[in-house]
Design an enzyme around this catalytic site. Structure first.
Site: not given
Ligand code: G6Q
Length: 538
Positions: A202, A208, A263-264, A349, A380, A500
């Protein structure tokens, strides 16, 4: 939480806490029917919970008093309910099937949503039919999604969930971890001239993702011997055009979304591109329809018959009434193996917060710990604790009447376990029953099952794109309802920031050639020094 309404729930709970599920079922021949709901292809049987009709009424009054309907309507209408970030929360627009405009800050968001979906459709058709060719003229056989968190968990989980609908000639990979092992092991499995990388971020700033994307780009350029290859092998999913361009991806191959998609909650946005490539645009549309059906149910069903509301209320009953610290999600379907991991982010989250919407410390527990594994594997492993441990662990059992892989009696066996487990958890086994079975007296205490372990059973005909979409929407809205009940903002995530920021500082100290002056605590200083020494950078 609304104090008065919660107190009413609590006194009803106290009045019913000694009732046993055995008695409740024996007394009420209609209990199963009374506590069963249908929505968007799903049946929810919640009769094996520690509830009575009166307790459910108090819980529904809690939802009313907390303004669940008002908040829900505000969310669907595009109001900026994510107040800390000043954003609308409109993931429901991504699957909206209605023709009417949906305004955010006076602008209809629906044309943009449809346009991106159309572009995703055209692009995925080209990849699937072999019209999109790699730099050397070969068709795409491998898709590698590079993203993390919300830009990874949703599509990774969904590609596995809907594998039965996927084009098998294209292999999907998901790389998220900054641990190079994740990328390197993936690159070993694919061929550069036939690989499409989707850089999904996003912000297009996530450490990462950008690290993995840069390394993948270097790998590709080196393998194909030409920088121009990037344009044929890299596409982006992002809200940030400039950074996509800076990375070297042609913005014609960028699929956008908007700041009102968390994001989620972003699986039905362009973040779903790998899924669309896997299952094709028609199936993807069916998934969106499934989401929409559950959205409509959530919007229109009365609170007492509203599946996400009822599930949210039951969760609060156990978290805040019974002190349950976690709940388990147990899909009896191997395709849903990653669903618990996906829900961990969605729920933890969103609702892992300790300040309310007004910035005050909350006075009750909020989001629970979510965990789970597919059945029957979990049986199990950890079910022992659920059946006979000292902790109360409410469980959601998720299953399907039909299998995509009917083979002999596998599915009957799977589902026999599915039904038997909720029965065993609810009704247990008394000492008398053990004795009647001839269990030696000294073993009776070990063989008793107390029962009254609460479960929800979610059953659908088949795992299809539609029932899958509806299932994800169900949990999204359940989490939303709980956020409203606890009066917290489910849509920010400041809790992921501190680590972070510190990692940025530590990274500089790890790689400095001159010995750095470490100003952390004694423990962190010593650990950093040990690491530097092991790297020969003392
Ligand atoms: C979700 C969070 C988080 C996000 C990641 C990736 O609700 O905000 O999990 O999706 O940190 O972020 P980017 O899409 O900006 O790389």
């Amino acid at each position: 939480m609304n104090v008065e309404a919660w107190q009413a729930v609590e006194s009803e709970r106290q009045a019913t806490r000694d009732l046993r599920l055995r008695e409740l079922f024996a007394k009420d021949g209609r209990r199963a029917e009374r506590f069963t709901l249908e929505a968007a292809g799903w049946t929810l049987d919640y009769s094996k919970n520690r509830i009575t009709p009166a307790l459910m009424r108090r819980l529904v009054e809690l939802a009313e008093a907390s303004g669940v309907e008002r908040w829900r309507d505000a969310m669907f209408a595009g109001e900026a309910i994510n107040a800390t970030e000043g954003r609308a929360v409109l993931h429901t627009a991504l699957r909206n099937q209605k023709a009417e405009p949906l305004l955010v800050k006076g602008e209809d968001v629906m044309p943009g949503v449809r346009e991106v979906l159309e572009r995703m459709g055209e692009f995925s058709d080209r990849v699937r039919t072999g019209k999109w060719l790699g730099f050397t003229g070969k068709r795409i056989k491998y898709v590698v999604n590079i993203g993390i968190g919300g830009s990874d968990l949703g599509p990774a989980m969904a590609c596995q969930a809907l594998q039965a609908y996927a084009k098998r000639s294209i292999a999907m990979y998901f790389v998220s971890n900054v641990d190079a092992t994740h990328l390197m092991e993936t690159l070993r499995a694919v061929k550069p001239e036939q690989t499409l990388f989707i850089v999904a971020s996003k912000t297009f700033k996530t450490q990462e993702t950008m690290t993995n994307a840069e390394t993948a780009k270097e790998w590709l350029v080196q393998a194909l011997g030409d920088k121009r290859a990037v344009a044929r092998h890299f596409v982006a999913v992002s809200t940030c055009r400039e950074l996509v361009e800076d990375f070297g991806i042609d913005v014609a191959n960028m699929f956008g979304f908007w700041d009102w998609v968390g994001g989620r909650y972003s699986l039905p946005s362009a973040i779903g591109l790998p899924l669309m490539i896997a299952i094709g645009r028609r199936n993807y549309q069916k998934m969106l329809k499934g989401y929409f059906k559950m959205d409509q149910h959530f919007l229109k069903a009365p609170l007492a018959r509203n599946m996400p509301v009822v599930m949210g209320l039951l969760g609060v009953l156990y978290s805040n009434g019974y002190g349950a610290e976690s709940y388990a999600v147990l899909p009896y379907d191997q395709y849903l193996a990653r669903f618990p991991a996906y829900l961990q982010q969605l729920d933890m989250e969103s609702n892992g917060k300790s300040v309310d919407r007004q910035g005050r410390r909350v006075t009750c527990h909020t989001g629970p710990v979510v965990w789970g594994e597919p059945g029957t594997n979990g049986q199990h492993a950890f079910y022992q604790l659920i059946h006979q441990g000292t902790r109360l662990i409410p469980c959601d059992f998720i299953g399907f009447c039909k299998s995509h892989n009917p083979s002999g009696d596998h599915h009957d066996k799977l589902m026999a376990n599915f039904f038997a487990q909720t029965e065993a958890l609810a009704f247990g086994k008394t000492a008398e029953e053990c004795r009647a079975e001839g269990v030696a007296e000294r073993l009776v205490p070990f063989r008793v099952f107390e029962g009254d372990r609460p479960t929800n059973t979610l059953l659908a005909e088949e795992l299809t794109p539609e029932t899958f979409g509806a299932l994800v929407a169900l949990y999204e809205h359940k989490v939303f309802v709980q956020g409203v009940l606890w009066n917290i903002n489910s849509f920010d995530q400041y809790g992921v920031e501190l680590g972070k920021v510190l990692a940025g500082r530590v990274l500089a100290e790890l790689v400095e050639t001159e010995p750095p002056v470490l100003r952390h605590d004694a423990s962190t200083n010593a650990l950093i020094s040990r690491y530097r020494a092991a790297q020969g950078r003392a």
